[in-house]
Design a protein around this motif. Structure first.
Motif, PDB file in Angstrom:
ATOM      1  N   HIS A  54      -2.503 -10.126 -11.834  1.00  0.00           N
ATOM      2  CA  HIS A  54      -3.217 -11.092 -10.986  1.00  0.00           C
ATOM      3  C   HIS A  54      -3.702 -12.290 -11.819  1.00  0.00           C
ATOM      4  CE1 HIS A  54      -6.069 -12.614  -7.970  1.00  0.00           C
ATOM      5  NE2 HIS A  54      -6.979 -12.626  -8.934  1.00  0.00           N
ATOM      6  N   GLU A  55      -4.252 -12.000 -12.998  1.00  0.00           N
ATOM      7  CA  GLU A  55      -4.764 -13.057 -13.874  1.00  0.00           C
ATOM      8  C   GLU A  55      -3.650 -13.966 -14.388  1.00  0.00           C
ATOM      9  OE1 GLU A  55      -6.778 -10.596 -16.680  1.00  0.00           O
ATOM     10  OE2 GLU A  55      -8.324 -10.004 -15.233  1.00  0.00           O
ATOM     11  N   LYS A  56      -2.452 -13.413 -14.505  1.00  0.00           N
ATOM     12  CA  LYS A  56      -1.294 -14.213 -14.929  1.00  0.00           C
ATOM     13  C   LYS A  56      -0.634 -14.923 -13.746  1.00  0.00           C
ATOM     14  CE  LYS A  56      -1.901 -12.871 -19.097  1.00  0.00           C
ATOM     15  NZ  LYS A  56      -2.541 -13.806 -20.055  1.00  0.00           N
ATOM     16  N   GLU A  57      -1.182 -14.676 -12.544  1.00  0.00           N
ATOM     17  CA  GLU A  57      -0.698 -15.291 -11.299  1.00  0.00           C
ATOM     18  C   GLU A  57       0.736 -14.870 -10.957  1.00  0.00           C
ATOM     19  OE1 GLU A  57      -1.286 -19.514 -11.561  1.00  0.00           O
ATOM     20  OE2 GLU A  57      -3.479 -19.338 -11.511  1.00  0.00           O
ATOM     21  N   TRP A  58       1.071 -13.612 -11.326  1.00  0.00           N
ATOM     22  CA  TRP A  58       2.376 -13.060 -10.959  1.00  0.00           C
ATOM     23  C   TRP A  58       2.289 -12.332  -9.623  1.00  0.00           C
ATOM     24  CZ3 TRP A  58       2.821 -10.871 -16.558  1.00  0.00           C
ATOM     25  CH2 TRP A  58       3.147 -11.918 -17.423  1.00  0.00           C
ATOM     26  N   LEU A  59       1.086 -12.012  -9.219  1.00  0.00           N
ATOM     27  CA  LEU A  59       0.806 -11.482  -7.891  1.00  0.00           C
ATOM     28  C   LEU A  59      -0.634 -11.842  -7.553  1.00  0.00           C
ATOM     29  CD1 LEU A  59      -1.131  -8.848  -8.519  1.00  0.00           C
ATOM     30  CD2 LEU A  59       1.046  -7.695  -8.886  1.00  0.00           C
ATOM     31  N   GLU A  60      -0.999 -11.624  -6.294  1.00  0.00           N
ATOM     32  CA  GLU A  60      -2.353 -11.971  -5.858  1.00  0.00           C
ATOM     33  C   GLU A  60      -3.033 -10.726  -5.307  1.00  0.00           C
ATOM     34  OE1 GLU A  60      -4.585 -15.470  -3.254  1.00  0.00           O
ATOM     35  OE2 GLU A  60      -2.446 -15.081  -2.985  1.00  0.00           O
ATOM     36  N   ALA A  61      -4.046 -10.243  -6.045  1.00  0.00           N
ATOM     37  CA  ALA A  61      -4.743  -9.024  -5.646  1.00  0.00           C
ATOM     38  C   ALA A  61      -5.657  -9.288  -4.456  1.00  0.00           C
ATOM     39  CB  ALA A  61      -5.550  -8.483  -6.819  1.00  0.00           C
ATOM     40  N   ARG A  62      -5.534  -8.472  -3.419  1.00  0.00           N
ATOM     41  CA  ARG A  62      -6.363  -8.564  -2.233  1.00  0.00           C
ATOM     42  C   ARG A  62      -6.643  -7.151  -1.724  1.00  0.00           C
ATOM     43  NH1 ARG A  62      -7.190 -12.765  -3.964  1.00  0.00           N
ATOM     44  NH2 ARG A  62      -6.932 -14.841  -3.043  1.00  0.00           N
ATOM     45  N   ILE A  63      -7.819  -6.937  -1.127  1.00  0.00           N
ATOM     46  CA  ILE A  63      -8.201  -5.604  -0.651  1.00  0.00           C
ATOM     47  C   ILE A  63      -7.236  -5.084   0.404  1.00  0.00           C
ATOM     48  CG2 ILE A  63      -9.944  -4.386   0.727  1.00  0.00           C
ATOM     49  CD1 ILE A  63     -12.092  -5.685  -0.877  1.00  0.00           C
ATOM     50  N   TRP A  64      -6.721  -5.939   1.241  1.00  0.00           N
ATOM     51  CA  TRP A  64      -5.869  -5.498   2.348  1.00  0.00           C
ATOM     52  C   TRP A  64      -4.422  -5.215   1.945  1.00  0.00           C
ATOM     53  CZ3 TRP A  64      -1.841  -8.866   2.973  1.00  0.00           C
ATOM     54  CH2 TRP A  64      -2.019 -10.180   2.515  1.00  0.00           C
ATOM     55  N   LYS A  65      -4.058  -5.519   0.710  1.00  0.00           N
ATOM     56  CA  LYS A  65      -2.667  -5.345   0.285  1.00  0.00           C
ATOM     57  C   LYS A  65      -2.383  -3.924  -0.193  1.00  0.00           C
ATOM     58  CE  LYS A  65      -1.457 -10.097  -1.008  1.00  0.00           C
ATOM     59  NZ  LYS A  65      -1.000 -10.988  -2.106  1.00  0.00           N
ATOM     60  N   THR A  66      -1.147  -3.503   0.013  1.00  0.00           N
ATOM     61  CA  THR A  66      -0.682  -2.201  -0.479  1.00  0.00           C
ATOM     62  C   THR A  66       0.094  -2.401  -1.777  1.00  0.00           C
ATOM     63  OG1 THR A  66       1.445  -2.296   0.684  1.00  0.00           O
ATOM     64  CG2 THR A  66      -0.438  -1.418   1.907  1.00  0.00           C
ATOM     65  N   ASN A  67       0.389  -1.289  -2.426  1.00  0.00           N
ATOM     66  CA  ASN A  67       1.181  -1.380  -3.659  1.00  0.00           C
ATOM     67  C   ASN A  67       2.594  -1.877  -3.378  1.00  0.00           C
ATOM     68  OD1 ASN A  67      -0.629  -0.718  -5.710  1.00  0.00           O
ATOM     69  ND2 ASN A  67      -0.418   1.472  -5.306  1.00  0.00           N
ATOM     70  N   TRP A  68       3.080  -1.642  -2.158  1.00  0.00           N
ATOM     71  CA  TRP A  68       4.395  -2.182  -1.802  1.00  0.00           C
ATOM     72  C   TRP A  68       4.356  -3.703  -1.755  1.00  0.00           C
ATOM     73  CZ3 TRP A  68       9.031   0.178  -1.493  1.00  0.00           C
ATOM     74  CH2 TRP A  68      10.089  -0.576  -0.976  1.00  0.00           C
TER      75      TRP A  68
END
Length: 213
Positions: free
Chosen positions: A140-154
Motif C-alpha cells: 500500500h505504501e508503495k502504491e502497488w495496491l490500495e488498502a481499504r477495510i471493505w476489500k478482500t484479499n482477492w
C-alpha cells in the motif's frame, strides 16, 4: 380359474424360452462381457508391445485392475484439488483482512514490530496476522495496491498482478495461509509461522531489491 392357470403356464414357458434366457443372460453379464473385452484388448496391446510374452492375455487382468485403481485414485485426487481450489477462491473473495480503522492506521513497520512481539509470546496465529498485514501495507505504501477495510484479499491480488504477476502469485499463496489461520479455525504452529515469515520476508526482499536498482 382355468384361464388363470393357462396364463401362468404360458408365462413360465416364456421365461424358460431360449430368447428370454439369452436376453436375461446378456443383461445380467454385461459387466462380465465388458471385462472380457477389455482384457482381450489389453492382452492384444501387450502382445504388440512385447511379442516375446506368451501369457499377455493372462497378464492383462491384473494390469487392468491396477489401471482401474490408478484411474480411480487419480480422479479422486483431482476432485480433492478442485474442491480445495474452489474453497480457497471462495474464501479469498469473501473474507476481508482488515477489521478496524486501528489496523488501517498502522504502518507496515508497526505491524512487523507487532508480529515480532506476538511471536515472542508464542502467539503464532496473531503473528501471522500482523506479518501479513505488514506485507499488505508495505505494498500500500508503495502504491502497488490500495488498502481499504471493505476489500478482500482477492481484490488485492487483482490489483497487485497488474504491477507484477510473480509477486501477485506469491501474495496469493500467503493470503490463503492467512485466511486459513484467521477464518479457518486453524491454529498456527511455530514451524508453520517460521515458514510463513520466511516467505513473506523473501517477498519483501525481492521488492526492495527492485526498488534499489
Amino acid at each position: 380359474m382355468l384361464n388363470a392357470n393357462k396364463s401362468k403356464d404360458e408365462l413360465q414357458d416364456i421365461l424358460k424360452g431360449k430368447e428370454y434366457q439369452i436376453y436375461y443372460d446378456d443383461h445380467r453379464s454385461i459387466i462380465l462381457i465388458w471385462w472380457e473385452k477389455a482384457k482381450e484388448w489389453l492382452g492384444e496391446q501387450l502382445a504388440k508391445l512385447f511379442p516375446s510374452i506368451e501369457t499377455a492375455s493372462g497378464a492383462a487382468a491384473p494390469i487392468l485392475i491396477t489401471l482401474i485403481i490408478v484411474v480411480i485414485a487419480l480422479l479422486g485426487w483431482i476432485m480433492f484439488l478442485l474442491i480445495r481450489i474452489r474453497k480457497r477462491n471462495r474464501m479469498m473473495r469473501v473474507q476481508k483482512p482488515l477489521h478496524s480503522m486501528k489496523e488501517m492506521n498502522w504502518s507496515s513497520q508497526k505491524h512487523l514490530s507487532e508480529a515480532d512481539r506476538q511471536e515472542a509470546l508464542g502467539e503464532y496465529t496473531l503473528s501471522t496476522r500482523h506479518m501479513f498485514l505488514a506485507l499488505l501495507f508495505y505494498f500500500h505504501e508503495k502504491e502497488w495496491l490500495e488498502a481499504r477495510i471493505w476489500k478482500t484479499n482477492w481484490d488485492y491480488y487483482d490489483e497487485l498482478r497488474k504491477v507484477n504477476q510473480l509477486w501477485a502469485d506469491q501474495f496469493y499463496h500467503l493470503a490463503y495461509f492467512f485466511d486459513e489461520a484467521t477464518y479457518g479455525e486453524h491454529t498456527v504452529e511455530k514451524e508453520q509461522y517460521i515458514q510463513f515469515r520466511s516467505e513473506a520476508n523473501k517477498l519483501l526482499g525481492e521488492t526492495d531489491k527492485l526498488l534499489d536498482r
